[in-house]
Design an enzyme around this catalytic site. Sequence first.
Site, PDB file in Angstrom:
ATOM      1  N   LYS A  22       0.830  -1.199   0.000  1.00 12.11           N
ATOM      2  CA  LYS A  22       0.000   0.000   0.000  1.00 12.11           C
ATOM      3  C   LYS A  22       0.868   1.252   0.000  1.00 12.11           C
ATOM      4  CE  LYS A  22      -3.780  -0.030   2.352  1.00 12.11           C
ATOM      5  NZ  LYS A  22      -5.051   0.182   3.019  1.00 12.11           N
ATOM      6  N   ARG A  91      -3.309   2.990   8.668  1.00 13.53           N
ATOM      7  CA  ARG A  91      -3.664   1.723   8.013  1.00 13.53           C
ATOM      8  C   ARG A  91      -2.434   0.837   7.874  1.00 13.53           C
ATOM      9  NH1 ARG A  91      -8.482   2.645   4.500  1.00 13.53           N
ATOM     10  NH2 ARG A  91      -8.816   4.876   4.529  1.00 13.53           N
ATOM     11  N   GLY A 100      -8.205  -7.290   4.800  1.00 12.21           N
ATOM     12  CA  GLY A 100      -8.975  -7.325   6.043  1.00 12.21           C
ATOM     13  C   GLY A 100      -8.318  -8.051   7.206  1.00 12.21           C
ATOM     14  N   MET A 102      -5.447  -7.299   8.853  1.00 13.50           N
ATOM     15  CA  MET A 102      -4.809  -6.468   9.873  1.00 13.50           C
ATOM     16  C   MET A 102      -5.676  -5.241  10.149  1.00 13.50           C
ATOM     17  SD  MET A 102      -0.823  -6.797   8.939  1.00 13.50           S
ATOM     18  CE  MET A 102      -1.020  -6.421   7.235  1.00 13.50           C
ATOM     19  N   ARG A 335      -3.590  -1.476  -6.220  1.00 15.61           N
ATOM     20  CA  ARG A 335      -2.746  -2.662  -6.096  1.00 15.61           C
ATOM     21  C   ARG A 335      -3.102  -3.612  -7.230  1.00 15.61           C
ATOM     22  NH1 ARG A 335      -5.775  -4.692  -0.602  1.00 15.61           N
ATOM     23  NH2 ARG A 335      -7.823  -4.861  -1.511  1.00 15.61           N
ATOM     24  N   HIS A 453     -15.785  -8.478   1.289  1.00 12.80           N
ATOM     25  CA  HIS A 453     -14.748  -9.336   1.858  1.00 12.80           C
ATOM     26  C   HIS A 453     -14.889 -10.765   1.353  1.00 12.80           C
ATOM     27  CE1 HIS A 453     -13.213 -12.077   5.017  1.00 12.80           C
ATOM     28  NE2 HIS A 453     -12.206 -11.227   5.010  1.00 12.80           N
ATOM     29  N   GLU A 742      14.808 -44.624  -4.309  1.00 12.41           N
ATOM     30  CA  GLU A 742      13.966 -44.201  -3.183  1.00 12.41           C
ATOM     31  C   GLU A 742      14.479 -44.702  -1.838  1.00 12.41           C
ATOM     32  OE1 GLU A 742       9.946 -45.658  -3.671  1.00 12.41           O
ATOM     33  OE2 GLU A 742      10.607 -47.569  -4.500  1.00 12.41           O
ATOM     34  N   SER A 761      13.964 -43.344 -11.623  1.00 12.04           N
ATOM     35  CA  SER A 761      12.857 -42.461 -11.276  1.00 12.04           C
ATOM     36  C   SER A 761      12.898 -42.271  -9.764  1.00 12.04           C
ATOM     37  CB  SER A 761      11.530 -43.091 -11.704  1.00 12.04           C
ATOM     38  OG  SER A 761      10.477 -42.277 -11.265  1.00 12.04           O
ATOM     39  N   GLY A 763      11.746 -41.860  -6.275  1.00 12.79           N
ATOM     40  CA  GLY A 763      10.544 -42.055  -5.462  1.00 12.79           C
ATOM     41  C   GLY A 763      10.728 -41.222  -4.213  1.00 12.79           C
ATOM     42  N   THR A 764      10.377 -39.962  -4.328  1.00 11.97           N
ATOM     43  CA  THR A 764      10.721 -39.040  -3.235  1.00 11.97           C
ATOM     44  C   THR A 764       9.825 -39.195  -2.014  1.00 11.97           C
ATOM     45  OG1 THR A 764       9.498 -37.424  -4.518  1.00 11.97           O
ATOM     46  CG2 THR A 764      11.898 -37.275  -4.586  1.00 11.97           C
ATOM     47  N   ASN A 765       8.712 -39.944  -2.160  1.00 11.58           N
ATOM     48  CA  ASN A 765       7.908 -40.214  -0.957  1.00 11.58           C
ATOM     49  C   ASN A 765       8.722 -41.089  -0.008  1.00 11.58           C
ATOM     50  OD1 ASN A 765       5.836 -38.950  -2.354  1.00 11.58           O
ATOM     51  ND2 ASN A 765       4.979 -40.876  -3.103  1.00 11.58           N
ATOM     52  N   CYS A 828       8.810 -39.522  -9.620  1.00 13.07           N
ATOM     53  CA  CYS A 828       7.402 -39.928  -9.611  1.00 13.07           C
ATOM     54  C   CYS A 828       6.781 -39.823  -8.214  1.00 13.07           C
ATOM     55  CB  CYS A 828       7.220 -41.317 -10.196  1.00 13.07           C
ATOM     56  SG  CYS A 828       8.027 -42.594  -9.234  1.00 13.07           S
ATOM     57  N   TYR A 848      12.350 -35.338 -16.662  1.00 15.14           N
ATOM     58  CA  TYR A 848      10.909 -35.128 -16.556  1.00 15.14           C
ATOM     59  C   TYR A 848      10.448 -35.196 -15.094  1.00 15.14           C
ATOM     60  CZ  TYR A 848      10.408 -40.152 -15.767  1.00 15.14           C
ATOM     61  OH  TYR A 848      10.499 -41.402 -15.225  1.00 15.14           O
TER      62      TYR A 848
HETATM   63  C1  PEP Z   1       7.645 -42.917  -3.850  1.00 21.35           C
HETATM   64  O1  PEP Z   1       8.058 -43.573  -2.913  1.00 21.35           O
HETATM   65  O2  PEP Z   1       7.929 -41.726  -4.028  1.00 21.35           O
HETATM   66  C2  PEP Z   1       6.747 -43.528  -4.843  1.00 21.35           C
HETATM   67  C3  PEP Z   1       6.386 -42.878  -5.933  1.00 21.35           C
HETATM   68  O3  PEP Z   1       6.263 -44.756  -4.575  1.00 21.35           O
HETATM   69  P1  PEP Z   1       5.091 -45.041  -3.525  1.00 21.35           P
HETATM   70  O4  PEP Z   1       4.507 -43.743  -3.138  1.00 21.35           O
HETATM   71  O5  PEP Z   1       4.134 -45.922  -4.233  1.00 21.35           O
HETATM   72  O6  PEP Z   1       5.844 -45.731  -2.437  1.00 21.35           O
HETATM   73 MG    MG Z   2       7.936 -45.715  -3.000  1.00 20.37          MG
END
Ligand code: PEP
Ligand code: MG
Length: 870
Positions: A22, A91, A100, A102, A335, A453, A742, A761, A763-765, A828, A848
């Site tokens: 502002k 203000r 709204g 603050m 704004r 609002h 993974e 690939s 597997g970041t989970n 993935c 990818y």
């Molecule tokens: C992972 O582990 O990131 C994965 C894609 O496999 P899942 O979630 O099925 O274990």
């Molecule tokens: Mg997995």
Amino acid sequence: MAKFVYAFSEGNKDMKDLLGGKGANLAEMTNIGLPVPPGFTITTQACNTYYDKDQQLWPELKEEIFSHLKALEEKTGKNYGGENPLLVSVRSGSKFSMPGMMDTVLNLGMNDATIPVLIKNSGNPRFVLDAYRRFIQMFGDVVKGVPKANFDAFFDKIKEEKGYEFDTQLSADDLEIIVQGFKAIYKEGVGSEFPQDPKVQLLESVEAVFSSWDNNRARIYRREHNISHKLGTGVNIQSMVFGNMGDDCGTGVAFTRDPATGEAKLFGEFLINAQGEDVVAGIRTPMQIEEMNRINDHLYPDFVHICDTLEHHYKDMQDIEFTIENGTLYILQTRTGKRTAHAALKIAIELVEAGFIDKKEALLRIEPEQLDQLLHPTFDKKALREAVVIAKGLNASPGAASGQIFFEANDAVKAAEEGLKPILVRKETSPEDLEGMIKAAGILTAKGGRTSHAAVVARGMGKCCVAGCEAINVDESKKQFTHKGKVYKEGDFISLDGSTGYVYEGVVGTTEATLDEDFETLMGWADEVARLKVRSNADTPQDAAQAIRFGAKGIGLTRTEHMFFQEHRISAVREMIVAQNVENRVKALDKILPYQQSDFVGIFEVMKGFPVTIRLLDPPLHEFLPQKDSEIMALAKELDLSFEDLKDRITALHEINPMLGHRGCRLAISYPEIAAMQTRAIILAAIEVIKKGIPVLPEIMVPLVGHKAELDYVEAIVRPIAKKLMEEHGVEVPYAFGTMIEVPRGAITAGDIAQTAEFFSFGTNDLTQMTYGFSRDDAAGFINEYLDKGIFTVDPFVSIDPIGVGLLMDMAAKQGRETRSDIHLGICGEHGGDPSSIKFCHSIGLDYVSCSPYRVPIARLAAAHAALEE
Ligand code: PEP
Ligand code: MG
């Protein structure tokens, strides 16, 4: 000495970090010669210092404020607290707009001594006393925490005693009584008299604004919009102009384009004889903006000219607040206007066409997450024709929502926690309702316009909202609304169409979103600049088809186990699991093979030669078995086993920590027959589809590999079977063999693993789970504590932790490329659809990302952002 206060003439629009949005824009408008009431801004840095100093204003800051106040007095020729009284507003304004959330205090400088002078100068005692009672109430409520309701109750009591229906019927004498009453309420609430010293009024209001940075609703808003708690707010002190001095006054809000559709048409609302927040608070339903010409006929053309100037200057759609005081127009704020995703695309493309911005800028102006709004279903046209209309309000924020009605924000929050879809119905919403609005599927208000609002906040969240639906009568205390004598109670189902403003009874059916030309244009631009390709995780031909519609260039993960749960198959799967020897297991697997093969045929046919990564079975086998005795009994009968034998087998499969147990490639090592059947299904499906003249590109992926020897073992199962089938059928199937990365050991020995794997690939989970040692199924609860306590700024299961998990990924990618220069690299895990993780994947050179079908467009845009911001 640090400078903590800037006159509007000293700042500019690029100083948002220091002056807040502002303040920076007031400075910019002042400098381009627009009619902005003069004032000054206390910096966000001062706010942060205030917190460092245990929430105390310090002497140098006070001095700086008063020296700017003096300059303001000179500029306006008025006196703060003296003859020809100067009145100011205080203000908040942080870097990012937080509508709204603050505090604001208006009319500072009024006291028992200045009131008679103001009455004499204005000749309008009614107006002056009305402003004074508003000031006492606002100061009491905002600065001292005296409940607003206490003031309201007294106000209503006087109105009732006098037999008035409207506030406008109150005379100056009535308002004098109200002022005295408000002072008494103030004294009772605070324990001291209402402060007569204007300097005290000012300093205490500044402190209140600083403190409001840390109030609960502001914190919730920042959490919801990923705004850092460390930014602090600026405080703008500006000489007052009044929109409520009579019928040649007014106040309003306008957008330079329609924020719901993006149409290039001035869009705004306006109230005659009203003060500041009345429009936004939605207390009175306003008039169309053109009607400001009722005051005098150059106002609207002047205003249009200013709007054009601002849009040209900022090269973006603006959201403008203005006031008309005795026929003179003042601009109080501009704004960048919040807009729906639909409008964002349209506006960005039109600005490119008009030559204001280039394609790159257009892409960067759209938040990837915002596209989510476009990808969800709308009401089915046929279902709408048959639906029963309750009423029509204003189409304040588009979208389709069906759910159960709740009248209090807290009730909506509770309902959402119970898994219901609440529709929040209110007379009007206020910032206190924020959490309920976040949790609601849709919002319906009886009062307020398209800039109320409810409407502004809902559009910002991409949430369906129908506002100003005056035909319904909302009684929040009875938890019901009525319409033409019919009562709708808490828990009843209704549907809202935020694109048309219609409210329907019951649940109305929906259809898939249709993507318009603007969407395709923008996505095309994104693909031109992105380096990362976007694939989708999909387990069925339907998911695959959706992914293709959203522009996926392949499937990055097919979780084959999901196919095992379907009708008819699950009993063969269970038979396979409980089999006591290889022969029986193979017999059961032979029953599963045709199903699995037809699943893959379906996916390959949809994907038409795009790569399809199919993962061999991953979850622990006991996940497929029943747990209840009654179900075990039924299965025993089906498999011709005794209850005890089956129960023993199920008990034997039980694991203490299944996520680190018998799963992933460990299953293929114990039961090579399973991997063999899946390989057969994949290759046979590929042969079948190739024979139909459709190209295929399967990628066979082994999960949870931590050691090269594990992958080698599985390769020795897969490759010979594939070779044999191709020879038997005389068809060459171009396939790849690779692994997920993974398990931390897999990441740090990726160079070895790449000798066997043609692709990785991530597997970041699991990689996040195992790197942190956080169980992915149990961590949600305590990670929230980490977030609340500032230990984490984001949940590492949502955004890749670039320092720890990311280090492993970077290392694995480098090692993989060293061993095999053409190794294909992707991700993935769930992070594949998260914009900041996508940026990270871009930075370590992945090929990818793969995410759920509905996140594909978000990922395409995020991939473009990553390339543009490089
Ligand atoms: C992972 O582990 O990131 C994965 C894609 O496999 P899942 O979630 O099925 O274990
Ligand atoms: Mg997995």
